[in-house]
Structures are given as C-alpha cells and as structure tokens.
Scaffold this motif. Structure first.
Motif, mmCIF file in Angstrom:
data_model
loop_
_atom_site.group_PDB
_atom_site.id
_atom_site.type_symbol
_atom_site.label_atom_id
_atom_site.label_comp_id
_atom_site.label_asym_id
_atom_site.label_seq_id
_atom_site.Cartn_x
_atom_site.Cartn_y
_atom_site.Cartn_z
ATOM 1 N N VAL A 276 0.820 -1.211 0.000
ATOM 2 C CA VAL A 276 0.000 0.000 0.000
ATOM 3 C C VAL A 276 0.855 1.262 0.000
ATOM 4 O O VAL A 276 0.556 2.225 -0.707
ATOM 5 C CB VAL A 276 -0.955 0.014 1.219
ATOM 6 N N GLY B 150 4.111 1.658 -0.947
ATOM 7 C CA GLY B 150 5.003 1.812 -2.089
ATOM 8 C C GLY B 150 6.450 2.077 -1.741
ATOM 9 O O GLY B 150 7.254 2.398 -2.615
ATOM 10 N N LYS C 89 5.493 -7.774 -2.060
ATOM 11 C CA LYS C 89 4.417 -8.412 -2.819
ATOM 12 C C LYS C 89 4.859 -9.649 -3.597
ATOM 13 O O LYS C 89 4.048 -10.261 -4.287
ATOM 14 C CB LYS C 89 3.798 -7.397 -3.802
ATOM 15 N N LYS D 164 -5.431 4.814 -8.370
ATOM 16 C CA LYS D 164 -4.833 3.704 -7.622
ATOM 17 C C LYS D 164 -3.340 3.883 -7.347
ATOM 18 O O LYS D 164 -2.739 3.083 -6.636
ATOM 19 C CB LYS D 164 -5.042 2.397 -8.396
ATOM 20 N N CYS D 165 -2.733 4.911 -7.919
ATOM 21 C CA CYS D 165 -1.279 5.092 -7.809
ATOM 22 C C CYS D 165 -0.845 5.265 -6.355
ATOM 23 O O CYS D 165 -1.461 6.023 -5.593
ATOM 24 C CB CYS D 165 -0.846 6.302 -8.633
ATOM 25 N N ILE D 166 0.225 4.571 -5.959
ATOM 26 C CA ILE D 166 0.758 4.669 -4.595
ATOM 27 C C ILE D 166 2.131 5.351 -4.574
ATOM 28 O O ILE D 166 2.830 5.327 -3.555
ATOM 29 C CB ILE D 166 0.848 3.287 -3.929
ATOM 30 N N CYS E 262 3.907 -1.634 -12.929
ATOM 31 C CA CYS E 262 2.988 -1.102 -11.910
ATOM 32 C C CYS E 262 2.437 -2.212 -11.019
ATOM 33 O O CYS E 262 1.749 -3.119 -11.495
ATOM 34 C CB CYS E 262 1.835 -0.356 -12.574
ATOM 35 N N ARG F 133 0.079 -2.010 -8.968
ATOM 36 C CA ARG F 133 -1.354 -1.822 -8.779
ATOM 37 C C ARG F 133 -2.159 -2.150 -10.031
ATOM 38 O O ARG F 133 -3.381 -2.034 -10.037
ATOM 39 C CB ARG F 133 -1.635 -0.377 -8.355
#
Length: 254
Positions: free
Chosen positions: A80, A82, A97, A165-167, A232, A234
């Motif tokens: 979340v 980043g 991740k 949605k970019c973190i 990405c 996300r």
C-alpha cells in the motif's frame, strides 16, 4: 557522486541457519556506501526461507541476523505504501508483494534505476516528487467553496478510476528507458497523477495541466514501450493513461 560498479567484488555471507525443511535462498544484493567508496559491489547472502516468505522477509533476515548495515526502505509491508520498490531479478517490483519461492534459487536485488543512489537500495526520491508536484496533483475547482459536497456521477467517476490507484512507488517511472537517459522527463507517474485530475469533472485546471505536459519533457517524450504498465504493482494501465493525455492535447476534448 557518480556510482560505478566494482564487478570483481562479491562478498559471501556464509551459510545461514537452516529452516526446519533445510531450504535456503541466495540473495545477491548490490551494495553501495558513499562513506566508504564511490564504487558499488555485489554481496551474496544465504537466507533460510519457508514458502510463505516474501522477499521483504528475506531482506529483514539479512538486516536483523547477518548484516545490520544493509539499508532499504519499507513501511506497511502490504503493498500500500510503495516504499519498497526495487529491481528484483532485473524487473521493478515491490519486495513485500513477491514470494521468495517464485524468484529462483538466486535473487538479484538492486535499487530502482534513474534516481541517485544514497545507500544500498535507497535512492533519492526528490527528482521523482519534483515532477509529481509540478503537474499540480490536487483538485482545483472553479468558483467559491460550496456549501455542500461537489456531486459527481458514477460515469464521471469511472472516467479516471484507474489512475486513482497510484501509490507513488516510482516503479513505473524508474522502469522507463526515457527517464533513465533524461532525468528531466516528467515520467509516467507524474503523468498518471495529472490524468487523475485532467479527467475529473469537478476540476477546472485541466487546460493548465495539459499545457504543463505539452512541454518538451512532457508526454511527447513517451516512446510507448509499456515498461511502465508492466512494472505497476497496482495494475494501472499507465501507457493507456499517457495516450489519453496525448489525445486530449491533440483534440482538447475532455
């Protein structure tokens, strides 16, 4: 300071304690400490693991048990914040991740490319955030502050849903070959941030942002290699967002 690789230097960490099933993984980490040398080098660590371990867990094991000087960023450890973007086996990913078991018996880990390295896996993010701030990534509404919320239809909200949605992990920007060779390029993440407001029906500064991105180091520097979309974490369709901003500039229809 320019960082060069001392490719002849590989420092093994020695065997680590085995897990109950005896499985270990080798982490090959690109190390750099400007207080000691202007040369980077590779150092290998043997790390025990279980199938559920993420790469971030393995890095924690190195730092907490083998070499406390290893430096990297991390915060939430759940994909979340980043913070822990890095090059893993040559591709930009979040260490929290990816599972160790999916990365092979030897895993190479480097800092993300195109930004100045401060120490080990930590880079100076200021050039990245300078570009982000330059596109005015915030709502600029028209008129006076309303007495109630600004209403927006579901269809209008859907128009820019993907780019919300970019973190800000910088994985997309630092996977871009244009950014590697031209640090003045705004980069994919800044364009994604602009897209989120350019296509927001409540915003009144779309033309202003389009003019910013119409500059020499704006959207026209993109070569559509799709590295950004692939990087990405996300799943944002970054290349598509950049193409939509280009189209908006050409037709000035939003």
């Amino acid at each position: 300071m320019t960082v060069t690789d001392d490719l002849s230097t590989t420092v093994p960490a020695g065997a680590s304690p085995s897990t109950s099933d005896g499985r270990t993984i080798t982490l090959k980490i690109r190390r750099y400490n400007p207080e000691e040398s202007d040369k980077a080098y590779w150092q290998s660590f043997a790390v025990p693991f279980v199938p559920s371990d993420r790469l971030l867990d393995a890095l924690h094991y190195v730092k907490w048990n083998l070499d406390g000087s290893l430096s990297f960023r991390r915060s939430c450890a759940h994909g979340v914040c980043g913070s822990d973007a890095m090059r893993i086996n040559g591709a930009n990913r979040l260490a929290c991740k990816v599972l160790v078991k999916d990365l092979g018996s030897e895993i190479s880990i480097e800092p993300i490319k195109g930004l100045p390295v401060e120490k080990d896996l930590i880079v100076n993010m200021e050039p990245f955030f300078d570009a982000f701030r330059a596109v005015k990534p915030y709502l600029i509404p028209e008129g006076h502050e309303p007495t109630k919320e600004r209403l927006q239809s579901a269809a209008d909200r859907e128009r820019f849903d993907d780019t919300t949605k970019c973190i800000l992990c910088a994985a997309c920007t630092t996977s871009c070959p244009v950014f590697w060779n031209d640090g003045d390029y705004f980069g994919p993440a800044a364009i994604v941030a602009a897209h989120r407001f350019i296509f927001d029906s409540r915003d009144a500064a779309s033309d202003e942002r389009l003019e910013i991105l119409n500059e020499r180091e704006g959207v026209w520097r993109c070569r559509t290699t799709f590295n950004c979309s692939n990087a990405c974490p996300r799943g944002i369709q970054v290349t598509k967002a950049i193409a939509e901003v280009k189209r908006a500039l050409i037709f000035r229809r939003i």
